[in-house]
Scaffold this active site. Structure first.
Site, PDB file in Angstrom:
ATOM      1  N   GLU A 129     -39.374  31.934 -24.471  1.00 37.17           N
ATOM      2  CA  GLU A 129     -40.082  31.507 -25.686  1.00 37.17           C
ATOM      3  C   GLU A 129     -41.502  31.065 -25.357  1.00 37.17           C
ATOM      4  O   GLU A 129     -42.454  31.385 -26.079  1.00 37.17           O
ATOM      5  CB  GLU A 129     -39.336  30.370 -26.396  1.00 37.17           C
ATOM      6  CG  GLU A 129     -40.027  29.967 -27.689  1.00 37.17           C
ATOM      7  CD  GLU A 129     -39.472  28.713 -28.344  1.00 37.17           C
ATOM      8  OE1 GLU A 129     -40.253  28.022 -29.037  1.00 37.17           O
ATOM      9  OE2 GLU A 129     -38.270  28.422 -28.175  1.00 37.17           O
ATOM     10  N   ASN A 227     -31.776  24.561 -25.218  1.00 40.54           N
ATOM     11  CA  ASN A 227     -31.318  23.516 -26.153  1.00 40.54           C
ATOM     12  C   ASN A 227     -29.999  22.893 -25.702  1.00 40.54           C
ATOM     13  O   ASN A 227     -29.765  21.708 -25.927  1.00 40.54           O
ATOM     14  CB  ASN A 227     -31.262  24.060 -27.589  1.00 40.54           C
ATOM     15  CG  ASN A 227     -30.069  24.939 -27.851  1.00 40.54           C
ATOM     16  OD1 ASN A 227     -28.999  24.450 -28.185  1.00 40.54           O
ATOM     17  ND2 ASN A 227     -30.234  26.251 -27.686  1.00 40.54           N
TER      18      ASN A 227
END
EC number: 1.17.7.4
Length: 312
Positions: A129, A227
Site C-alpha cells: 500500500e 492490520n
C-alpha cells in the site's frame, strides 16, 4: 475448568474493501475463465489466496509475469502510476481491486502535489500500500515510520507540506507521528478526514474494549497482514499476551494454561470460517463458553467494477 469464557470482539474479520477485492477475482474467473492474473496477493490472507489459487487465480509480483492479452487484477493495496502505465502499454485487461479508501489517499496525494506541496507518507516501508501510494507521484514524497523519523526530515519549504497515512496503521501510533509532525511543521496540512480506514479503527477499538476483560488474546490473521499485526500490538500494549494465528492449527495449548478469559478477534482480511475453527479449538482445549461482545455495526459496501456487476 468452570466459568472459562471466550470473548468475541465486534467488529472483526472482513471489511468492505476485502470483500470487494475477493469478489472481483471470483467474478472475473466466472466471466473470463482461468487463468486470471492477480498482481500481488489480492488481500494478505493465506487461506483466501490459496482458495482463489485453487479456483484459477495466478498470483504474480510483477506485470512482466502476465502474458500479453490476459486479464490482470490489481490487489486491494493499490498500485503505483508506473504499474498502471505498464499495464496500459502491454494492452492488458485490468480490473482494479484497490480499496476505495486507498484510492481516496491516492487522489489526496495527487492533489497535494499539484498544489506544489511536498508530502509525508506515514506508513511501513515495503508494504505494497505504501509503495502504491508513494508511486502516485514522481517525486516530493517522504516516508516516515516513527515519531523519531520526523526529526530527520529534510523538506524544501516547511510551509508547503502535507501528510497522508497508510490506511491500516495503529491509530495511536499514527496520532503520535502526526503530533510530532505538527510540532516540527506547524503549517503542515492533513487530509480532511483521517486516512486510517473505518475498519482499522473499529477493529482496534474493539480490542481496546475487550482487553480489560481478557487474560490472553488471539488475532486470526496472516503474518504479512498489517492490520492484523496492529491488533496484536494493541492488546500487548495493554499488558495482555496476544498471538497472531493463521488458523486453529497455530494455537499452542500452553498459551491458554491458567487463562480463564480468552479474547478472539480477526484482521480485516481473515474470513469468519477461520474464526469459527479457532473458537472450536479453544472450546475443546478450555471447555469455555462463548460470549459475543458489543461493538459498532458496519454497513459499508463498495460497488464492483461495472463490467463485473452482472457476472455470477
Amino acid at each position: 475448568m468452570d466459568n472459562n469464557e471466550i470473548l468475541l470482539a465486534n467488529p472483526r474479520g472482513f471489511c468492505a474493501g476485502v470483500e470487494r477485492a475477493i469478489e472481483i477475482v471470483e467474478r472475473a474467473l466466472q466471466r473470463f475463465g482461468a487463468p486470471i492474473y492477480v498482481r500481488h496477493e489480492v488481500v494478505h490472507n493465506k487461506f483466501v489466496v490459496d482458495d482463489l489459487r485453487a479456483k484459477g487465480a495466478v498470483f504474480v509480483e510483477e506485470l512482466d509475469e502476465v502474458p500479453t492479452g490476459n486479464t490482470v487484477i490489481f490487489s486491494a493495496h493499490g498500485v503505483s502510476q508506473a504499474v498502471r502505465e505498464e499495464a496500459d502499454k502491454r494492452g492488458l485487461r485490468v480490473f482494479d481491486a484497490t480499496c476505495p479508501l486507498v484510492t481516496k489517499v491516492h487522489i489526496e496525494v495527487g492533489r497535494m502535489r499539484e498544489q506544489g506541496r511536498e508530502l509525508v507518507m506515514i506508513g511501513h516501508k515495503g508494504h505494497p500500500e505504501v509503495e502504491g501510494t508513494m508511486g502516485q507521484v514522481k517525486d516530493g514524497i517522504h516516508l516516515v515510520e516513527t515519531a523519531a523519523d520526523v526529526a530527520n526530515l529534510q523538506v524544501a519549504d516547511p510551509d508547503k507540506l502535507a501528510y497522508v497515512t497508510q490506511t491500516t496503521l495503529s491509530v495511536d501510533d499514527a496520532a503520535a507521528i502526526v503530533t510530532a509532525l505538527r510540532e516540527r511543521f506547524p503549517n503542515i496540512m492533513g487530509p480532511k478526514k483521517d486516512d486510517i480506514c473505518y475498519a482499522t479503527q473499529n477493529r482496534q477499538d474493539a480490542v481496546k474494549f475487550m482487553t480489560p476483560h481478557a487474560d490472553v488474546v488471539f488475532v486470526v490473521g496472516s503474518k504479512n497482514s498489517s492490520n492484523s499485526n496492529r491488533l496484536r500490538e494493541v492488546a500487548e500494549l495493554r499488558g495482555v499476551p496476544a498471538y497472531l494465528v493463521d488458523n486453529a492449527a497455530g494455537i499452542d495449548p500452553a498459551w491458554i494454561v491458567g487463562k480463564r478469559r480468552i479474547g478472539v478477534t480477526a484482521g480485516a482480511s481473515a474470513p469468519e470460517v477461520l474464526v469459527a475453527e479457532v473458537i472450536e479449538r479453544l472450546k475443546a482445549l478450555s471447555g469455555a463458553s462463548v460470549r459475543n461482545l458489543d461493538g459498532v455495526p458496519e454497513k459499508v459496501t463498495f460497488p464492483l467494477p461495472k463490467e463485473l456487476q452482472e457476472a455470477r
